[in-house]
Structure formats: structure tokens, C-alpha cells
Design a protein around this motif. Structure first.
Motif, PDB file in Angstrom:
ATOM      1  N   ARG A   1       0.829  -1.210   0.000  1.00 38.02           N
ATOM      2  CA  ARG A   1       0.000   0.000   0.000  1.00 38.02           C
ATOM      3  C   ARG A   1       0.860   1.254   0.000  1.00 38.02           C
ATOM      4  O   ARG A   1       0.571   2.217  -0.723  1.00 38.02           O
ATOM      5  CB  ARG A   1      -0.933  -0.011   1.214  1.00 38.02           C
TER       6      ARG A   1
ATOM      7  N   ASP B   1       1.112   4.168  -2.835  1.00 40.83           N
ATOM      8  CA  ASP B   1       0.809   5.562  -2.507  1.00 40.83           C
ATOM      9  C   ASP B   1       1.967   6.480  -2.871  1.00 40.83           C
ATOM     10  O   ASP B   1       1.764   7.635  -3.262  1.00 40.83           O
ATOM     11  CB  ASP B   1       0.496   5.682  -1.017  1.00 40.83           C
TER      12      ASP B   1
ATOM     13  N   PHE C   1      -5.393   5.910   0.735  1.00 40.85           N
ATOM     14  CA  PHE C   1      -4.312   6.524  -0.020  1.00 40.85           C
ATOM     15  C   PHE C   1      -4.404   8.044   0.047  1.00 40.85           C
ATOM     16  O   PHE C   1      -5.497   8.619   0.063  1.00 40.85           O
ATOM     17  CB  PHE C   1      -4.345   6.069  -1.483  1.00 40.85           C
TER      18      PHE C   1
END
Length: 375
Positions: free
Chosen positions: A102, A106, A259
Motif C-alpha cells: 500500500r 501511494d 491513499f
């Protein structure tokens, strides 16, 4: 019990249930208004009237920092005498192996970086990913630890010494297949522009945020007149602000998201996505095994300080650190809503576990401001 401790208790509950919500995510939801915190009493039913000491509990005009909530959570752990938390395996979204996916997305970093992040975690034996009163008495900070592992991986691959990373970018830019290769210089320009825009937006949202409650609390009936007068004054200031700025004071709530940035070709994206880019130019093939083109690794002194006598030394060494490394610290600090000195200390913890004992003994005699090169 107070509001910061309530946040800490929620954080502990999320960790115990192994929800994919880090402390940084929780604080961002609070700041964006998705989790009631500032003026949370306005969400209570009308029949619940607060006054006296109860009103003071809900009198909150700021959101606590990541470090404060983490400290409060650890205090609650000791007070409640909780036992070992459920284990965080690689299949858990809280585990750095999956959480790093993740954060890489991002930060618009290539997917090919993830295997190297996992190799670094395995090589450093970073396995203490759950709270245990015996083996791991400190509450893990999954978000900061994951970001620190990514930063150390970037240092291994690109050097981040203000020279090596740009030389590698120049080499990848002159190749025929440069369009498919990850170029750190291009990534820096894209991310820097998006970071500046996001920082300005965060500051503007904080300035326009409605901190004062629409329904003021009265700690006592004697202070009711004073509170109402302050409320009228605040409303007049807001009206003047709206006339001068031609925009409402309040901040529009956005849809909750994991995000900060949005990368891709869609309308409103922060820039083109670099997730599919290859890392071939920073890797070499030796004996049919991919190895790093960068053969050196720098680090500051890794001596462990006594937390009771010594604080963070980031302010002392910041001027001597490479600018690319400092910028990367600032990027992930913004993503996690933490201060760069705190993330820097987490990077040092990862480096202590990555480097062997022989290197640690060699750097133990150097000062903190002195850089050491490991070949």
C-alpha cells in the motif's frame, strides 16, 4: 478517561482484532471528520446533556499526535495488563509485507521494489510483529516500521547519497528501453509536485476547519454568558472570513481512502503511474542471480542511546544528511502524518538489525553526525 486515551483504546482494539487500520489511518480519519473526535459530543442524542466535569472531557480543540496516542496506548496496555496479542502473520494486512504494498503504491514506487522489501525484512529477521509482554514488550508501530523498511531498501538500491541515485538515473535515461525503466529523477519530479500540492491542501483544510462547536458546552451555569459571547464573536469572525475569501469556512468531507495520492491517467490524478516500471538498470545479473548495482551503503552512527537521558539527534545531524534521504523521510512522514525525527529513529532501528555485528562494532566509535560507508 479522556479523548486521547479513547483514541488509544480504539487503536488497541483495532490491533487486537487485526484490522487493516494503522494508527496513521485512524488519525487521518479523525482529522478528516469521519471519526467523531473534535466536538464529538454533538453526535450524542439530545436527551444526553453534558455539564460540569463531563463537559470538560469532550472539550477538545486539537487532534493528538501519532506519538502521543502510541504512548497512551502503551500506558493502557500496562494498566489493563493485557496478554499476548493475536499474531500478525504475513497474510494479515497489518504485516509489513502486505502493508508495504500500500505504501509503495501511494508513493508511486514500482511494484518490483516489493520483493526487495521482503528480502530485507527476512534478512533482518524482522519477525516481532505482535505485542508480547515477554519477548516484545513494546507495542509495534506497523506503519512507521514499514515505512522505515522501504526507506532502507531505497538506500540499498539507489544509494541516496546525492550522487549515486542521479548517476543511476542518467544511465537508465540513455538506454533504448528507458520508457519501461524506473527513473528516480522523473519519479522525484512527479512526487515532489504532488507532495507540495498535498501539503498546501492539508494546511488550507486545517485553516478552514470548524474547531469551535456549534452547540457550546457550559462547564458551569455561571460561565454560560461568557461562552455565548465567545460563540457570537467566533461566528462574526467566520462571516468576515467568508466575505474576504469568497468561500465557506468549513471543509468538505472527502470519501474515506487508504491513499493520500492518486496516480494514473484518470481526471484529477496527481500524475502518471510508475508502478509498472522495471528496476533492471539498478540491478545486475551475477551467476544468474540479480544483485544490486550499488555496492556501498552509508549510515549514521548506530549506537543505541539511553531513552531516559537522550532524545532524538535528528536536529543535530539533519544538516549533514544527504538531501535526497531527507526528502524521502519527509515524503513518508507526510504519508503517515508523523514528524521526520520520529521516522528517522525508526530507520535507525531497522538499520541496526540489518547490519551485522562487525559493522556495528566499527561504527560504535564514531559520532552521530559522521557517516559510515559499508561495502
Amino acid at each position: 478517561m479522556n479523548m486521547p486515551k479513547t483514541l488509544a483504546l480504539i487503536h488497541l482494539a483495532l490491533l487486537w482484532s487485526r484490522e487493516s487500520l494503522t494508527l496513521s489511518d485512524l488519525l487521518r480519519l479523525v482529522n478528516e471528520g469521519h471519526v467523531p473526535y473534535v466536538n464529538a459530543f454533538e453526535e450524542l442524542p439530545e436527551e444526553m446533556k453534558l455539564d460540569g466535569k463531563d463537559a470538560l472531557i469532550f472539550r477538545v480543540e486539537s487532534v493528538p499526535s501519532h506519538r502521543l496516542v502510541q504512548r497512551q496506548a502503551h500506558t493502557l496496555l500496562l494498566f489493563l495488563q493485557l496478554q499476548t496479542f493475536p499474531p500478525i502473520s504475513r497474510q494479515s494486512l497489518l504485516h509489513p509485507a502486505l502493508l508495504s504494498l500500500r505504501y509503495l503504491a501511494d508513493a508511486n514506487l514500482p511494484d518490483d521494489l516489493h520483493p526487495w522489501v521482503c528480502r530485507l525484512m527476512d534478512g533482518a529477521c524482522l519477525v516481532d510483529f505482535t505485542f508480547d509482554p515477554q519477548s516484545c514488550p513494546v507495542l509495534p508501530r506497523y506503519d512507521m516500521q514499514t515505512a522505515a523498511v522501504i526507506i532502507v531498501t531505497m538506500k540499498l538500491l539507489f544509494g541516496l547519497d546525492d550522487h549515486t541515485e542521479w548517476d543511476l538515473s542518467d544511465e537508465s535515461g540513455v538506454q533504448q528501453d528507458s520508457e519501461d525503466m524506473f527513473n528516480l529523477r522523473r519519479w522525484f519530479r512527479l512526487t515532489q509536485a504532488a507532495l507540495i500540492s498535498a501539503q498546501q491542501k492539508r494546511l488550507h483544510d486545517a485553516a478552514r476547519k470548524q474547531w469551535k462547536a456549534k452547540k457550546p458546552l457550559y462547564p458551569s451555569r455561571a460561565l454560560k454568558a461568557v461562552v455565548m459571547k465567545r460563540k457570537r464573536t467566533a461566528e462574526q469572525v467566520q462571516m468576515c472570513f467568508e466575505k474576504l475569501s469568497s468561500r465557506p469556512v468549513g471543509v468538505q468531507r472527502c470519501v474515506p481512502s487508504s491513499f493520500i495520492f492518486c496516480w494514473g491517467d484518470e481526471d484529477g490524478a496527481d500524475g502518471p503511474s510508475l508502478h509498472h516500471k522495471k528496476l533492471d538498470r539498478v540491478l545486475t545479473l551475477k551467476h544468474n542471480v540479480q544483485t544490486l548495482s550499488n555496492t556501498t551503503y552509508w549510515h549514521t552512527a548506530l549506537r543505541v542511546c539511553d531513552p531516559k537521558k537522550c532524545r532524538s539527534h535528528y536536529s543535530e545531524v539533519e544538516a549533514t544528511l544527504p538531501r535526497s534521504f531527507v526528502w524521502l523521510l519527509q515524503l513518508f512522514s507526510f504519508l503517515l502524518s508523523v514528524k521526520p525525527p520520529h521516522l528517522y529513529e525508526e530507520v535507525l532501528k531497522v538499520e541496526r538489525r540489518v547490519l551485522d555485528r562487525r559493522t556495528l562494532r566499527r561504527t560504535g566509535t564514531t559520532s552521530r553526525a559522521e557517516d559510515t560507508m559499508v561495502t
